[in-house]
Scaffold this active site. Structure first.
Site, PDB file in Angstrom:
ATOM      1  N   TYR A 135       6.154   9.295   0.187  1.00 40.85           N
ATOM      2  CA  TYR A 135       6.386  10.043  -1.056  1.00 40.85           C
ATOM      3  C   TYR A 135       6.187  11.552  -0.868  1.00 40.85           C
ATOM      4  O   TYR A 135       6.697  12.344  -1.638  1.00 40.85           O
ATOM      5  CB  TYR A 135       5.451   9.556  -2.178  1.00 40.85           C
ATOM      6  CG  TYR A 135       5.797   8.200  -2.733  1.00 40.85           C
ATOM      7  CD1 TYR A 135       6.790   7.415  -2.160  1.00 40.85           C
ATOM      8  CD2 TYR A 135       5.130   7.689  -3.836  1.00 40.85           C
ATOM      9  CE1 TYR A 135       7.100   6.160  -2.661  1.00 40.85           C
ATOM     10  CE2 TYR A 135       5.439   6.434  -4.353  1.00 40.85           C
ATOM     11  CZ  TYR A 135       6.418   5.672  -3.756  1.00 40.85           C
ATOM     12  OH  TYR A 135       6.721   4.441  -4.259  1.00 40.85           O
ATOM     13  N   LYS A 190       2.837  -2.834   7.196  1.00 43.80           N
ATOM     14  CA  LYS A 190       4.096  -3.349   7.743  1.00 43.80           C
ATOM     15  C   LYS A 190       4.073  -2.996   9.225  1.00 43.80           C
ATOM     16  O   LYS A 190       4.978  -2.357   9.770  1.00 43.80           O
ATOM     17  CB  LYS A 190       5.268  -2.705   6.977  1.00 43.80           C
ATOM     18  CG  LYS A 190       6.621  -3.298   7.262  1.00 43.80           C
ATOM     19  CD  LYS A 190       6.829  -4.672   6.668  1.00 43.80           C
ATOM     20  CE  LYS A 190       8.166  -5.236   7.088  1.00 43.80           C
ATOM     21  NZ  LYS A 190       8.336  -6.657   6.763  1.00 43.80           N
ATOM     22  N   ASP A 222       5.383  -7.833   2.764  1.00 44.10           N
ATOM     23  CA  ASP A 222       6.285  -8.849   2.208  1.00 44.10           C
ATOM     24  C   ASP A 222       5.505 -10.128   1.886  1.00 44.10           C
ATOM     25  O   ASP A 222       5.695 -10.758   0.838  1.00 44.10           O
ATOM     26  CB  ASP A 222       7.481  -9.112   3.132  1.00 44.10           C
ATOM     27  CG  ASP A 222       7.114  -9.107   4.614  1.00 44.10           C
ATOM     28  OD1 ASP A 222       6.011  -8.643   4.957  1.00 44.10           O
ATOM     29  OD2 ASP A 222       7.921  -9.580   5.432  1.00 44.10           O
ATOM     30  N   ASP A 246       2.302   1.301  -4.905  1.00 46.17           N
ATOM     31  CA  ASP A 246       3.069   1.546  -6.132  1.00 46.17           C
ATOM     32  C   ASP A 246       3.705   0.229  -6.597  1.00 46.17           C
ATOM     33  O   ASP A 246       3.602  -0.169  -7.767  1.00 46.17           O
ATOM     34  CB  ASP A 246       4.155   2.590  -5.792  1.00 46.17           C
ATOM     35  CG  ASP A 246       4.886   3.116  -6.998  1.00 46.17           C
ATOM     36  OD1 ASP A 246       4.562   2.705  -8.125  1.00 46.17           O
ATOM     37  OD2 ASP A 246       5.800   3.950  -6.824  1.00 46.17           O
ATOM     38  N   ASP A 250       2.097  -2.743  -9.660  1.00 44.92           N
ATOM     39  CA  ASP A 250       2.860  -3.144 -10.854  1.00 44.92           C
ATOM     40  C   ASP A 250       3.082  -4.656 -10.869  1.00 44.92           C
ATOM     41  O   ASP A 250       3.031  -5.285 -11.926  1.00 44.92           O
ATOM     42  CB  ASP A 250       4.220  -2.431 -10.896  1.00 44.92           C
ATOM     43  CG  ASP A 250       4.142  -1.128 -11.681  1.00 44.92           C
ATOM     44  OD1 ASP A 250       3.020  -0.644 -11.922  1.00 44.92           O
ATOM     45  OD2 ASP A 250       5.207  -0.596 -12.059  1.00 44.92           O
TER      46      ASP A 250
END
Ligand code: NAD
Length: 360
Positions: A135, A190, A222, A246, A250
């Site tokens: 980001y 990852k 994942d 992020d 959620d």
């Protein structure tokens, strides 16, 4: 104790009024000072994070933040959009550690889309690194591709990067948080594909050696996304980078059924923090007096615990919220048959009444 109160836009002003009411019935002395932020600040001063608002936030021990945004600002240049205020506050205050608890209250088990047995008693904490990763990594931009599958074509690119100190400090935050809970940390990465996250995994493992009393495991993002809906109660503290956090936070929020119940905290290295509900400004219900104020009220509890060193007051608020739910009070987002539907203000009043009662 100085608290900057930034209600923002949409339902932000409605839920903040209830949170302030709750703060004021505690027997504690606070200096509260309000300022405009987001779209409201843009309308009044031409910028979503005016200098005076930023200065107030910097000078405060804690910031209580409502929500910002409205579809009507979507066409503004990016740096003038309301959401930039949050990014500006994070950056200027160095708020690198985001705490997002996902707790399923006994009375609200039916509000989740998952089977009750999967989420009854759920209490997990997602810790997301907030100031690094893809980001913020440079360089980024658009250009003409020099190589790749389509040389000469227009392309866009971002840079994923994490430095050792950035990973170390968020890992320490996670291990220390786990010590106050079930003493388990899952680090999500990852590492099988990304250099950045192999490094992340190595550094988190090194920090983990300093916390022999906390169990550490590693999970690919994942798989973590799958496990969160398959067996969410397996987690205690989940720590991860900015982008994975992020998305996963959620996903975890939705396990509990309503985003209107979930608080969050973003802290810097001096424990100064920004406290806000996990939801946005909900323009679809703004001005109707129906928004659930409990996420903001629970954010007040987090603020008292993490930045203002008032753990007893935090516990009192959390107990008052449980009492109100047990008494059957529900805003529309958590309403079910057999309970009593109330608006934003009545919900705030019910929490205040429960607090008065607990005072005896
Ligand atoms: P949202 O969280 O505002 O709303 C999503 C859905 O949840 C809506 O149907 C809304 O009515 C409902 N909802 C949210 N909070 C609620 C509450 N307290 N009580 C009852 N129902 C509630 O997300 P969105 O609709 O995607 O975004 C709306 C605006 O908010 C956008 O401008 C977005 O950029 C902004 N936003 C701001 C923040 C923030 O301020 N931190 C976070 C997310 C989105």
């Amino acid at each position: 104790m100085k608290i900057a109160v930034l209600p923002g836009d949409g339902i932000g002003t409605e839920i903040m009024a209830e949170a302030v009411k709750v703060l004021q019935v505690l027997d504690l002395r606070f200096e509260l000072e309000s300022a405009l932020v987001g779209g409201a600040a843009y309308e009044a001063h031409g910028h979503p994070l005016p200098d005076a608002t930023l200065q107030l936030a910097k000078d405060a021990d804690a910031i209580l933040f409502g929500a910002v945004g409205d579809w009507k600002y979507d066409k503004l240049e990016r740096h003038l959009r309301p959401e930039q205020a949050i990014l500006g506050l994070r950056k200027n205050l160095g708020l690198f550690a985001n705490f997002r608890p996902a707790i399923c209250y006994e009375q609200l088990v039916g509000a989740s889309s998952l089977k009750p047995e999967l989420i009854a008693g759920l209490d997990i904490l997602i810790i997301r690194e907030l100031t690094g990763d893809i980001y913020f990594g440079q360089p980024r931009g658009r250009r003409t591709a020099a190589d790749g599958h389509f040389p000469g074509a227009e392309e866009a690119f971002d840079t994923m990067r994490y430095s050792r100190p950035e990973i170390e400090r968020i890992a320490h935050v996670a291990f220390q948080a786990a010590r106050k809970r079930d003493k388990r940390v899952t680090s999500v990465d990852k590492a099988n594909v990304l250099e950045t996250f192999q490094f992340w995994k190595d550094v988190v493992s090194e920090v983990g050696l300093l916390y022999p009393d906390v169990a550490l495991d590693h999970m690919y993002v994942d798989n973590a996304a799958m496990q969160l809906v398959k067996a969410p109660k397996k987690f205690d503290v989940l720590v991860t980078g900015n982008m994975f956090g992020d998305i996963l936070s959620d996903e975890a929020a939705m396990l509990t059924g309503s985003i209107g119940m979930l608080p969050s905290a973003s802290l810097n290295s001096s424990n100064q923090g920004l406290y806000e509900p996990s939801h946005g400004s909900a323009p679809d219900i703004a001005g109707q007096g129906v928004a659930n104020p409990l996420a903001t009220i629970l954010s007040v509890a987090m603020m008292l615990r993490f930045s203002l060193n008032q753990p007893q007051a935090a516990l009192r608020i959390e107990a008052a919220v449980k009492d109100v739910l047990a008494a059957g009070w529900r805003t529309g987002d958590i309403y079910s048959e057999g309970t009593t539907r109330v608006g934003t203000r009545a919900m705030g009043d019910a929490v205040v009444a429960a607090l008065h009662k607990s005072k005896g």
